[in-house]
Design an enzyme around this catalytic site. Structure first.
Site, short mmCIF file in Angstrom:
data_model
loop_
_atom_site.label_atom_id
_atom_site.label_comp_id
_atom_site.label_asym_id
_atom_site.label_seq_id
_atom_site.Cartn_x
_atom_site.Cartn_y
_atom_site.Cartn_z
N SER A 77 -9.49 22.35 26.03
CA SER A 77 -8.74 21.73 27.12
C SER A 77 -9.38 20.44 27.65
CB SER A 77 -8.57 22.73 28.27
OG SER A 77 -9.84 23.06 28.81
N ASN A 123 -1.26 15.29 30.38
CA ASN A 123 -1.15 13.87 30.75
C ASN A 123 -2.01 13.00 29.84
OD1 ASN A 123 -3.79 12.92 32.36
ND2 ASN A 123 -3.45 15.08 32.84
N TYR A 136 -8.59 14.74 22.20
CA TYR A 136 -7.85 15.82 22.87
C TYR A 136 -6.40 15.39 23.13
CZ TYR A 136 -6.34 18.51 26.99
OH TYR A 136 -5.63 19.26 27.89
N LYS A 148 -2.54 16.72 21.68
CA LYS A 148 -1.34 17.05 22.46
C LYS A 148 -0.13 16.28 21.93
CE LYS A 148 -3.35 20.02 25.19
NZ LYS A 148 -3.07 21.47 25.06
N SER A 208 -2.94 17.79 36.75
CA SER A 208 -4.21 18.46 37.07
C SER A 208 -3.88 19.73 37.82
CB SER A 208 -5.08 17.55 37.95
OG SER A 208 -5.27 16.30 37.32
P1 NAI Z 1 -9.16 26.50 29.73
O1 NAI Z 1 -10.14 25.76 28.90
O2 NAI Z 1 -9.65 27.16 30.98
O3 NAI Z 1 -8.41 27.59 28.84
C1 NAI Z 1 -8.14 27.41 27.46
C2 NAI Z 1 -8.37 28.73 26.77
O4 NAI Z 1 -8.15 28.54 25.37
C3 NAI Z 1 -9.82 29.24 26.93
O5 NAI Z 1 -9.81 30.55 27.50
C4 NAI Z 1 -10.37 29.25 25.53
O6 NAI Z 1 -11.25 30.34 25.25
C5 NAI Z 1 -9.11 29.31 24.68
N1 NAI Z 1 -9.36 28.78 23.34
C6 NAI Z 1 -10.06 27.65 23.01
N2 NAI Z 1 -10.14 27.54 21.68
C7 NAI Z 1 -9.49 28.60 21.15
C8 NAI Z 1 -9.25 29.03 19.83
N3 NAI Z 1 -9.70 28.36 18.76
N4 NAI Z 1 -8.56 30.18 19.66
C9 NAI Z 1 -8.09 30.88 20.72
N5 NAI Z 1 -8.29 30.53 21.99
C10 NAI Z 1 -8.98 29.39 22.21
O7 NAI Z 1 -7.99 25.47 30.09
P2 NAI Z 1 -6.85 25.58 31.21
O8 NAI Z 1 -7.18 24.67 32.30
O9 NAI Z 1 -6.55 26.99 31.50
O10 NAI Z 1 -5.62 24.93 30.41
C11 NAI Z 1 -4.73 25.71 29.67
C12 NAI Z 1 -3.91 24.79 28.77
O11 NAI Z 1 -3.25 23.83 29.58
C13 NAI Z 1 -4.73 24.03 27.75
O12 NAI Z 1 -3.99 23.92 26.54
C14 NAI Z 1 -4.90 22.67 28.37
O13 NAI Z 1 -5.05 21.66 27.38
C15 NAI Z 1 -3.60 22.53 29.15
N6 NAI Z 1 -3.74 21.64 30.29
C16 NAI Z 1 -4.39 22.07 31.43
C17 NAI Z 1 -4.52 21.22 32.51
C18 NAI Z 1 -5.14 21.65 33.81
O14 NAI Z 1 -5.16 20.83 34.75
N7 NAI Z 1 -5.65 22.88 33.96
C19 NAI Z 1 -4.01 19.83 32.45
C20 NAI Z 1 -3.35 19.50 31.21
C21 NAI Z 1 -3.22 20.39 30.19
C1 15L Z 2 -6.33 18.11 31.17
O1 15L Z 2 -5.61 17.96 30.18
C2 15L Z 2 -7.45 19.06 31.17
O2 15L Z 2 -7.15 20.24 30.46
C3 15L Z 2 -7.89 19.46 32.58
O3 15L Z 2 -9.15 20.09 32.48
C4 15L Z 2 -7.98 18.22 33.49
O4 15L Z 2 -8.96 17.36 33.01
C5 15L Z 2 -6.64 17.52 33.51
O5 15L Z 2 -6.18 17.22 32.20
C6 15L Z 2 -6.66 16.21 34.30
O6 15L Z 2 -6.29 15.18 33.76
O7 15L Z 2 -7.01 16.26 35.48
#
Ligand code: NAI
Ligand code: 15L
Length: 273
Positions: A82, A119, A143, A147, A172
Site C-alpha cells: 500500500s 490517488n 506503487y 494501481k 487518504s
Molecule cells: P495496508 O498496508 O494496511 O493493508 C494491505 C494488506 O495487504 C496488508 O494487511 C498486507 O499484509 C496485505 N498484503 C500485502 N501483500 C500481500 C500479498 N502478496 N498477498 C496477500 N496480502 C498481501 O493498507 P490499507 O491502508 O489497509 O489499504 C488497503 C488498500 O487500499 C490497499 O490496496 C491500498 O493500496 C489501498 N489504498 C489505501 C489508502 C489509505 O488511505 N488507507 C489510500 C489509497 C489506496
Molecule cells: C495511498 O495510496 C496509501 O495506501 C496510503 O498509505 C496513503 O499514503 C494514501 O495513499 C495517501 O495518499 O495519503
C-alpha cells in the site's frame, strides 16, 4: 418465514487485505452484506468469528488465489503493498496479485470486483489542476503504476468478459488527516463504507472510476463521471482543520511534495545517482 433463508444480499463475499488498516474496519462493516465473509491476507488475521472464513495466502500464488475466489459472488480487492516499494515487490503483490484475482474472478463467474485503487495513479498532477476520471493517469511511483495496471486490467475484463469493476481511487483513509495535504484527500472510514455500499449495490456499474474522498472544503477531484453511483459523502476534514493552521507560505514552492496531488510519493520512487 423459513429460518434457513437468509435476508442478506450476498451469500459469500471475499475481502482481500483483511489484516490491513482498512481491512480491519471493513471486516466488521461488511457483515450485514453477506452470510459469509471470506477474509484473506498474507498476514495473520486471528480467529474466524461467526459468518467469517479465514484464508491466509499470498496474492502472487495463482493456484491459491484461484481456490480463494471459488464460490464467492463479489470481491473487494484491498490486498497488496500500500506504499512505494521496490519494483519486484510491487510486481509480485500488486501486479501479479491483481491479475490472479481477475483471472480467478473470470473463471469463477464473479459478477463484480471493487478494486482499491489510489490517488497515486494520478499523483503527478499539480495541486493547481482539477481532474476527473477521464483525465489521463499520471502515476507518481511504482506503487501508483501498479494501481494504473489494476485500473486498465479491470477495464479489459469488463470490455472482454463483462466482469464489472468499480475502481476506488482512495485519497487518504485513516482515522484523521495526518498532515495538511490530507485535509484535501481525506476519506473518513464511514464515507469509505458509504462509497463501497454504492459501488456494490448500484445495479449497473460497468467499469467505473471514482475518487474516494469525503466532503472536504477543498478538492482536486471531480466525481461527476461516477454520479451514477449516487455516492453522497457525509463527513468532512473540516473537523480537523484546526490541527493544521494556515501559514502564509503554503504550499512552499521549494517543497515539491506539497505541490502535487500525490504529496511526498512523487519523490519516493527509484533513486538514481
Ligand atoms: P495496508 O498496508 O494496511 O493493508 C494491505 C494488506 O495487504 C496488508 O494487511 C498486507 O499484509 C496485505 N498484503 C500485502 N501483500 C500481500 C500479498 N502478496 N498477498 C496477500 N496480502 C498481501 O493498507 P490499507 O491502508 O489497509 O489499504 C488497503 C488498500 O487500499 C490497499 O490496496 C491500498 O493500496 C489501498 N489504498 C489505501 C489508502 C489509505 O488511505 N488507507 C489510500 C489509497 C489506496
Ligand atoms: C495511498 O495510496 C496509501 O495506501 C496510503 O498509505 C496513503 O499514503 C494514501 O495513499 C495517501 O495518499 O495519503
Amino acid at each position: 418465514m423459513n429460518a434457513n433463508v437468509s435476508e442478506k444480499p450476498f451469500h459469500r463475499i471475499l475481502l482481500t487485505g483483511a489484516a490491513g488498516g482498512l481491512g480491519k474496519i471493513l471486516r466488521e462493516k461488511l457483515k450485514p452484506w453477506a452470510d459469509i465473509i471470506r477474509l484473506s491476507d498474507i498476514s495473520d488475521m486471528g480467529e474466524a468469528a461467526e459468518g467469517e472464513e479465514i484464508v491466509q495466502c499470498n496474492l502472487a500464488d495463482k493456484k491459491a488465489v484461484n481456490d480463494l475466489v471459488k464460490d464467492t459472488e463479489l470481491i473487494l480487492h484491498f490486498g497488496g503493498i500500500s506504499v512505494e516499494a521496490p519494483f519486484e515487490d510491487i510486481l509480485s503483490a500488486n501486479i501479479q496479485g491483481t491479475y490472479n484475482i481477475y483471472e480467478a474472478a473470470h473463471l469463477h463467474a464473479v459478477k463484480r470486483v471493487i478494486f482499491a485503487s489510489s490517488n497515486h495513479a494520478i499523483g503527478f498532477y499539480k495541486t493547481t489542476e482539477h481532474i476527473d476520471a477521464d483525465d489521463p493517469v499520471r502515476p507518481d511511483s511504482m506503487y501508483g503504476i501498479s494501481k494504473c495496471f489494476g485500473e486498465n486490467l479491470s477495464r479489459y475484463y469488463f470490455d472482454r468478459f463483462g466482469l464489472e469493476t468499480v475502481c476506488v481511487r482512495i485519497g487518504s483513509s485513516f482515522p484523521a488527516p495526518n498532515n495538511r495535504r490530507m485535509l484535501t484527500t481525506y476519506l473518513s472510514y464511514d464515507d469509505l463504507v458509504r462509497l463501497l455500499h454504492s459501488a456494490v449495490f448500484t445495479p449497473k456499474v460497468g467499469h467505473t472510476i471514482v475518487f474516494g474522498m469525503s466532503n472536504n472544503p477543498s478538492s482536486w477531484w471531480d466525481n461527476r463521471k461516477a454520479a451514477h453511483l449516487g455516492y453522497q459523502p457525509q463527513d468532512s476534514s473540516i473537523a480537523f482543520q484546526h490541527l493544521f493552521p494556515p501559514s502564509g507560505d503554503y504550499p512552499d514552492a521549494e517543497d515539491i511534495g506539497a505541490n502535487y496531488h500525490g504529496g511526498s510519493f512523487i519523490t519516493s520512487g527509484p533513486q538514481y545517482k
